[in-house]
Design a protein around this motif. Structure first.
Motif, PDB file in Angstrom:
ATOM      1  N   GLY A 157       0.816  -1.212   0.000  1.00 47.31           N
ATOM      2  CA  GLY A 157       0.000   0.000   0.000  1.00 47.31           C
ATOM      3  C   GLY A 157       0.847   1.257   0.000  1.00 47.31           C
ATOM      4  N   ALA A 158       1.927   1.249   0.785  1.00 46.23           N
ATOM      5  CA  ALA A 158       2.826   2.410   0.822  1.00 46.23           C
ATOM      6  C   ALA A 158       3.594   2.540  -0.481  1.00 46.23           C
ATOM      7  CB  ALA A 158       3.791   2.276   1.998  1.00 46.23           C
ATOM      8  N   MET A 159       3.925   1.414  -1.097  1.00 41.94           N
ATOM      9  CA  MET A 159       4.680   1.428  -2.333  1.00 41.94           C
ATOM     10  C   MET A 159       3.874   2.021  -3.486  1.00 41.94           C
ATOM     11  SD  MET A 159       6.714  -1.823  -4.012  1.00 41.94           S
ATOM     12  CE  MET A 159       7.601  -2.183  -2.501  1.00 41.94           C
ATOM     13  N   VAL A 160       2.565   1.813  -3.441  1.00 44.62           N
ATOM     14  CA  VAL A 160       1.691   2.327  -4.512  1.00 44.62           C
ATOM     15  C   VAL A 160       1.851   3.830  -4.684  1.00 44.62           C
ATOM     16  CG1 VAL A 160      -0.708   2.726  -5.173  1.00 44.62           C
ATOM     17  CG2 VAL A 160      -0.027   0.487  -4.341  1.00 44.62           C
ATOM     18  N   GLY A 161       1.948   4.543  -3.569  1.00 44.19           N
ATOM     19  CA  GLY A 161       2.035   5.997  -3.649  1.00 44.19           C
ATOM     20  C   GLY A 161       3.435   6.556  -3.565  1.00 44.19           C
ATOM     21  N   ALA A 162       4.449   5.698  -3.605  1.00 47.30           N
ATOM     22  CA  ALA A 162       5.826   6.162  -3.455  1.00 47.30           C
ATOM     23  C   ALA A 162       6.306   6.899  -4.711  1.00 47.30           C
ATOM     24  CB  ALA A 162       6.751   4.992  -3.163  1.00 47.30           C
ATOM     25  N   ARG A 163       7.028   7.988  -4.492  1.00 54.77           N
ATOM     26  CA  ARG A 163       7.628   8.726  -5.609  1.00 54.77           C
ATOM     27  C   ARG A 163       8.742   7.902  -6.239  1.00 54.77           C
ATOM     28  NH1 ARG A 163      12.076  12.643  -6.219  1.00 54.77           N
ATOM     29  NH2 ARG A 163      12.761  11.912  -4.164  1.00 54.77           N
ATOM     30  N   ARG A 164       9.541   7.259  -5.396  1.00 54.07           N
ATOM     31  CA  ARG A 164      10.618   6.384  -5.868  1.00 54.07           C
ATOM     32  C   ARG A 164      10.952   5.398  -4.759  1.00 54.07           C
ATOM     33  NH1 ARG A 164      16.355   9.745  -5.598  1.00 54.07           N
ATOM     34  NH2 ARG A 164      17.329   7.846  -4.830  1.00 54.07           N
ATOM     35  N   VAL A 165      11.591   4.310  -5.142  1.00 56.36           N
ATOM     36  CA  VAL A 165      11.971   3.272  -4.182  1.00 56.36           C
ATOM     37  C   VAL A 165      13.464   2.997  -4.308  1.00 56.36           C
ATOM     38  CG1 VAL A 165      11.664   0.869  -3.470  1.00 56.36           C
ATOM     39  CG2 VAL A 165       9.691   2.183  -4.277  1.00 56.36           C
ATOM     40  N   ASP A 166      14.196   3.149  -3.211  1.00 57.67           N
ATOM     41  CA  ASP A 166      15.606   2.773  -3.140  1.00 57.67           C
ATOM     42  C   ASP A 166      15.693   1.364  -2.563  1.00 57.67           C
ATOM     43  OD1 ASP A 166      16.791   5.018  -4.171  1.00 57.67           O
ATOM     44  OD2 ASP A 166      18.027   5.426  -2.409  1.00 57.67           O
ATOM     45  N   VAL A 167      16.544   0.511  -3.143  1.00 56.99           N
ATOM     46  CA  VAL A 167      16.736  -0.843  -2.639  1.00 56.99           C
ATOM     47  C   VAL A 167      18.213  -1.028  -2.306  1.00 56.99           C
ATOM     48  CG1 VAL A 167      16.363  -3.294  -3.053  1.00 56.99           C
ATOM     49  CG2 VAL A 167      14.885  -1.619  -4.177  1.00 56.99           C
ATOM     50  N   TYR A 168      18.509  -1.452  -1.070  1.00 63.13           N
ATOM     51  CA  TYR A 168      19.885  -1.611  -0.612  1.00 63.13           C
ATOM     52  C   TYR A 168      20.176  -3.075  -0.303  1.00 63.13           C
ATOM     53  CZ  TYR A 168      18.788   3.299   0.399  1.00 63.13           C
ATOM     54  OH  TYR A 168      18.354   4.600   0.308  1.00 63.13           O
ATOM     55  N   GLY A 169      21.315  -3.577  -0.774  1.00 67.13           N
ATOM     56  CA  GLY A 169      21.729  -4.944  -0.473  1.00 67.13           C
ATOM     57  C   GLY A 169      23.183  -5.135  -0.848  1.00 67.13           C
ATOM     58  N   VAL A 170      23.890  -5.957  -0.088  1.00 69.81           N
ATOM     59  CA  VAL A 170      25.314  -6.206  -0.318  1.00 69.81           C
ATOM     60  C   VAL A 170      25.512  -7.704  -0.535  1.00 69.81           C
ATOM     61  CG1 VAL A 170      27.606  -6.125   0.751  1.00 69.81           C
ATOM     62  CG2 VAL A 170      26.008  -4.223   1.063  1.00 69.81           C
ATOM     63  N   GLY A 171      26.482  -8.067  -1.368  1.00 67.33           N
ATOM     64  CA  GLY A 171      26.775  -9.476  -1.601  1.00 67.33           C
ATOM     65  C   GLY A 171      25.618 -10.172  -2.291  1.00 67.33           C
ATOM     66  N   ALA A 172      25.239 -11.339  -1.772  1.00 69.28           N
ATOM     67  CA  ALA A 172      24.148 -12.102  -2.374  1.00 69.28           C
ATOM     68  C   ALA A 172      22.846 -11.308  -2.372  1.00 69.28           C
ATOM     69  CB  ALA A 172      23.967 -13.420  -1.624  1.00 69.28           C
ATOM     70  N   SER A 173      22.627 -10.495  -1.344  1.00 69.30           N
ATOM     71  CA  SER A 173      21.396  -9.701  -1.267  1.00 69.30           C
ATOM     72  C   SER A 173      21.335  -8.629  -2.349  1.00 69.30           C
ATOM     73  CB  SER A 173      21.283  -9.046   0.116  1.00 69.30           C
ATOM     74  OG  SER A 173      21.138 -10.025   1.129  1.00 69.30           O
ATOM     75  N   ALA A 174      22.508  -8.239  -2.877  1.00 67.76           N
ATOM     76  CA  ALA A 174      22.530  -7.238  -3.947  1.00 67.76           C
ATOM     77  C   ALA A 174      21.854  -7.778  -5.204  1.00 67.76           C
ATOM     78  CB  ALA A 174      23.965  -6.835  -4.259  1.00 67.76           C
ATOM     79  N   PHE A 175      22.027  -9.073  -5.478  1.00 67.85           N
ATOM     80  CA  PHE A 175      21.377  -9.670  -6.645  1.00 67.85           C
ATOM     81  C   PHE A 175      19.856  -9.663  -6.488  1.00 67.85           C
ATOM     82  CE2 PHE A 175      25.574 -11.846  -6.483  1.00 67.85           C
ATOM     83  CZ  PHE A 175      26.083 -11.348  -7.665  1.00 67.85           C
ATOM     84  N   VAL A 176      19.407  -9.901  -5.269  1.00 67.35           N
ATOM     85  CA  VAL A 176      17.967  -9.865  -4.999  1.00 67.35           C
ATOM     86  C   VAL A 176      17.446  -8.440  -5.154  1.00 67.35           C
ATOM     87  CG1 VAL A 176      16.170 -10.334  -3.287  1.00 67.35           C
ATOM     88  CG2 VAL A 176      18.166 -11.831  -3.437  1.00 67.35           C
ATOM     89  N   GLY A 177      18.231  -7.471  -4.672  1.00 70.17           N
ATOM     90  CA  GLY A 177      17.835  -6.070  -4.822  1.00 70.17           C
ATOM     91  C   GLY A 177      17.726  -5.667  -6.276  1.00 70.17           C
TER      92      GLY A 177
END
Length: 320
Positions: A152-172
């Motif tokens: 619900g919050a994402m629907v109205g978001a102006r932009r979305v930043d995604v942070y992840g390092v290592g294996a999580s970076a691929f998921v991001g």
């Protein structure tokens, strides 16, 4: 990519009956293990390792098994939001019975640890089993209401930043690509300096999502903290909700197990990708018309880069 079907007339938004055979109390306890005091952690580990024995044990027996006191067992129960040991035993007994009834007698519970004398066939079987359990258990552990709030919050978001390092970076990167495909401006960052500088420019209308299996990755935690300080809505995707990343406005919990040779890293990515798919499909459902149009437009844009089947077959023949 998950397919977005036309909504049916009989669709309801209420929860359906769960078909999962995963004991959710054990999953919750496992996710809290790193945050518990040493004596309580011994109790928790005993319950996670053998919930059936714990359900059948008296409080005196469990305390003795864990080399601790009955008071510690009671304190552990309250830490995991049970009023006492009786309630914990009842929950464990109920879930153990459900699991036993749901599983086929021909299906054997496999250990996820890889041993030196395992055959390659056994290694394949164990990895496939561990990965499948990570997806199943994540689905069982995921808080649907929390997921709904994030979408619900994402629907109205102006932009979305995604942070992840290592294996999580691929998921991001996977999440960022999915969001871009349906027209939501998003960025995926894995460099510590770039994460922080991007987070510093966020506003109250923005969202920041930090992905960390352990919840202790310093770069990700710092970037998410900065994003929150700037007023952005913060979301953590983690296996351990009471870890340092647990300050986020919303926590989406995965349920992957760490195993020998860190093969759990594969399971953790699959668990995180399960959450990512749930976020994406849930968002695409709400923005159904726009999402369908954006997916078709982006598909057409790259269609010319796909090789014709006949041409591809001719090329394969020429290479022989």
């Amino acid at each position: 990519m998950a397919h977005i079907s036309e909504p049916s007339e009989g669709h309801t938004d209420g929860p359906e009956a769960s078909t999962s055979s995963v004991p959710t109390t054990v999953l919750r306890i496992r996710s809290l293990l790193p945050s518990l005091a040493p004596a309580e952690r011994r109790v928790a580990q005993r319950v996670v390792d053998d919930p059936e024995r714990a359900a059948a044990s008296s409080i005196t027996q469990l305390a003795k098994d864990c080399a601790t006191s009955e008071a510690t067992v009671i304190r552990f129960c309250r830490t995991i939001d049970f009023s006492g040991y009786r309630e914990l035993r009842l929950a464990l007994a109920t879930e153990v019975g459900q699991v036993r009834g749901a599983r086929s007698s021909s299906v054997e519970e496999l250990s996820s640890d890889i041993n030196p004398d395992d055959t390659l066939a056994s290694v394949v079987q164990k990895i496939a089993y561990t990965d499948a359990r990570a997806v199943e258990e994540t689905g069982a552990a995921l808080d649907v209401e929390e997921l709904r709030a994030v979408i619900g919050a994402m629907v109205g978001a102006r932009r979305v930043d995604v942070y992840g390092v290592g294996a999580s970076a691929f998921v991001g990167a996977d999440l960022q690509q999915k969001l871009h495909r349906i027209g939501l401006t998003s960025f995926s960052w894995s460099d510590a300096h770039v994460m922080l500088t991007s987070a510093a420019l966020l506003e109250e209308s923005d969202m920041a999502i930090g992905i960390s299996h352990s919840g202790t990755t310093v770069d990700t935690v710092q970037a998410l903290t900065e994003a929150g300080r700037r007023g952005a809505r913060t979301v953590a995707i983690t296996n351990f909700p009471r870890s340092p990343i647990g300050f986020a406005d919303h926590i989406l919990t995965t349920a992957a197990r760490e195993t020998t040779f860190r093969s759990g890293a594969t399971a953790s990515r699959l668990a995180q990708l399960t959450v990512v798919d749930c976020l994406f499909v849930g968002l695409a459902q709400i923005r159904y018309t726009e999402s369908r149009s954006a997916l078709e437009t982006t598909y057409e844009a790259v269609r010319g880069l796909r090789m014709n089947n006949d041409r591809g077959r001719r090329g394969s023949g020429d290479d022989k």
